[in-house]
Scaffold this active site. Structure first.
Site, short mmCIF file in Angstrom:
data_model
loop_
_atom_site.label_atom_id
_atom_site.label_comp_id
_atom_site.label_asym_id
_atom_site.label_seq_id
_atom_site.Cartn_x
_atom_site.Cartn_y
_atom_site.Cartn_z
N ASP A 81 -7.58 2.22 -12.62
CA ASP A 81 -7.53 2.28 -11.11
C ASP A 81 -8.97 2.81 -10.75
O ASP A 81 -9.20 4.00 -11.36
CB ASP A 81 -6.31 3.35 -10.80
N ASP A 92 -10.65 0.50 -3.29
CA ASP A 92 -9.89 0.91 -4.26
C ASP A 92 -8.97 -0.10 -4.82
O ASP A 92 -8.40 -0.85 -4.31
CB ASP A 92 -8.92 2.16 -3.48
N HIS A 162 -1.76 3.08 1.25
CA HIS A 162 -2.25 3.96 1.98
C HIS A 162 -3.55 3.13 2.79
O HIS A 162 -4.12 2.56 2.21
CB HIS A 162 -2.90 4.99 1.38
N HIS A 170 -7.04 8.59 1.71
CA HIS A 170 -5.50 8.85 2.23
C HIS A 170 -5.46 9.13 3.65
O HIS A 170 -5.23 10.16 3.91
CB HIS A 170 -4.56 9.63 1.29
N GLU A 195 -0.46 -1.17 -3.20
CA GLU A 195 -0.30 -1.12 -4.53
C GLU A 195 1.10 -0.92 -5.04
O GLU A 195 1.54 0.28 -5.40
CB GLU A 195 -1.19 0.06 -5.03
N GLU A 288 -3.42 -3.42 -7.57
CA GLU A 288 -3.89 -2.76 -6.20
C GLU A 288 -5.16 -3.70 -5.54
O GLU A 288 -5.98 -4.03 -6.61
CB GLU A 288 -4.16 -1.38 -6.34
MN MN Z 1 -6.15 3.01 -6.65
MN MN Z 2 -4.73 3.51 -3.69
#
Ligand code: MN
Ligand code: MN
Length: 303
Positions: A81, A92, A162, A170, A195, A288
């Protein structure tokens, strides 16, 4: 702004694809983490958060401490990640890979792990196809949950996607992986990290004592000179985004840093992100992407 989101997305996508090819038996987690973080810089981005490499039942928020001796072995379910930022606009993304080389698991176990990955893939695809302006976030959660349970698995109920804003990983909105009661609606221009996490266990994560990732919260005064110095360094270099203990050891001695970090966490000057583990010890797959909400759909920046 859109150009920065696009550039961050391209960086994350390239580094994710290059890094995923390295995930083989015998790879040191710290080598993978450092490869990812160095490549993000080389490609012209900033590191949005320490690279997370969470293996098997470890679900999220693990990054290497200094001198990490953990090694990936054949058959491991490795969640990579990573995040990059360009002018503070963040991408992300995460992928799950079964470590190749050797044959340590039974065919049944390997098949199950492949199915977990496929379910996380399917859930993310369904979620993304649901996204457009006006959709309620709980409807995305319902689709994710249904996709995963139809395939015979469970979503992780207490982890969510998020929204993202400039320098904010976030921001206000949560994108649940189960049907809940949240009534918030997506708006055109919202940026979301979606995700889903999939497991054949109970579908909850719990904290373990390991903490390698932190975030600056608020200024505090400290009597110890060393702690003041560490906090000043954090404020100067990581005022908005998460940082790792490992990064701080480039500047400070590990042992003294340990004491200061404890003091800073205890007084809530910094927030500790505990490593998360699936409660029943079952293995977890995650996928994600970051998307920008449009009137009639969404634009995936990290594809
Ligand atoms: Mn992530
Ligand atoms: Mn994330």
């Amino acid at each position: 702004m859109i150009e920065s989101y696009e550039k961050a997305g391209k960086i994350v996508s390239k580094v994710r694809n290059d890094a995923s090819k390295l995930i083989n038996d015998g790879l040191a987690i710290i080598d993978l983490v450092e490869f990812v973080e160095n490549e993000i810089i080389k490609e012209g981005g900033g590191i949005a958060f320490p690279c997370n490499v969470s293996v098997n039942e470890i679900t999220a928020h693990y990054t290497s401490p200094p001198n990490d001796e953990n090694i990936i072995t054949s058959g491991d379910l490795v969640k990579l990640d990573l995040g990059a930022e360009v002018n503070g606009y963040i991408a992300d993304s995460a992928i799950t890979i079964i470590a190749k080389g050797g044959n340590d698991l039974s065919d049944d176990e390997t098949n199950k792990n492949e199915s977990l990955i496929e379910a996380s893939d399917a859930a993310l695809n369904v979620a993304i196809s649901t996204v457009k302006a006006g959709v309620e976030v709980k409807d995305i959660g319902a689709e994710v949950e249904k996709t995963i349970t139809d395939l015979g698995f469970s979503p992780i109920r207490n982890l969510a996607g998020h929204s993202l804003e400039q320098w904010n990983l976030h921001s206000g909105l949560s994108i649940p992986n189960v049907k809940d009661n949240r009534g918030e609606k997506l708006e055109e221009g919202d940026v979301l990290a979606i995700e889903p996490f999939v497991t054949d266990g109970v579908g909850y994560v719990v904290d373990i004592p390991t903490v390698n990732i932190f975030k600056f919260l608020k200024n505090r005064s400290f009597r110890l000179q060393y702690t003041k110095k560490v906090l000043n360094h954090i404020k100067r270099n990581y005022p908005y985004l998460p940082f790792s203990f490992r990064w701080l050891t480039e500047e400070f001695n590990s042992n003294r840093l340990n004491n200061s970090i404890r003091e800073l966490s205890d007084s809530m000057a910094i927030y500790p992100y505990h490593t998360l583990r699936e409660k029943s010890g079952a293995w977890v797959a995650q996928k994600e992407h970051t998307v920008i909400v449009e009137k009639e759909g969404c634009y995936i920046t990290t594809v």
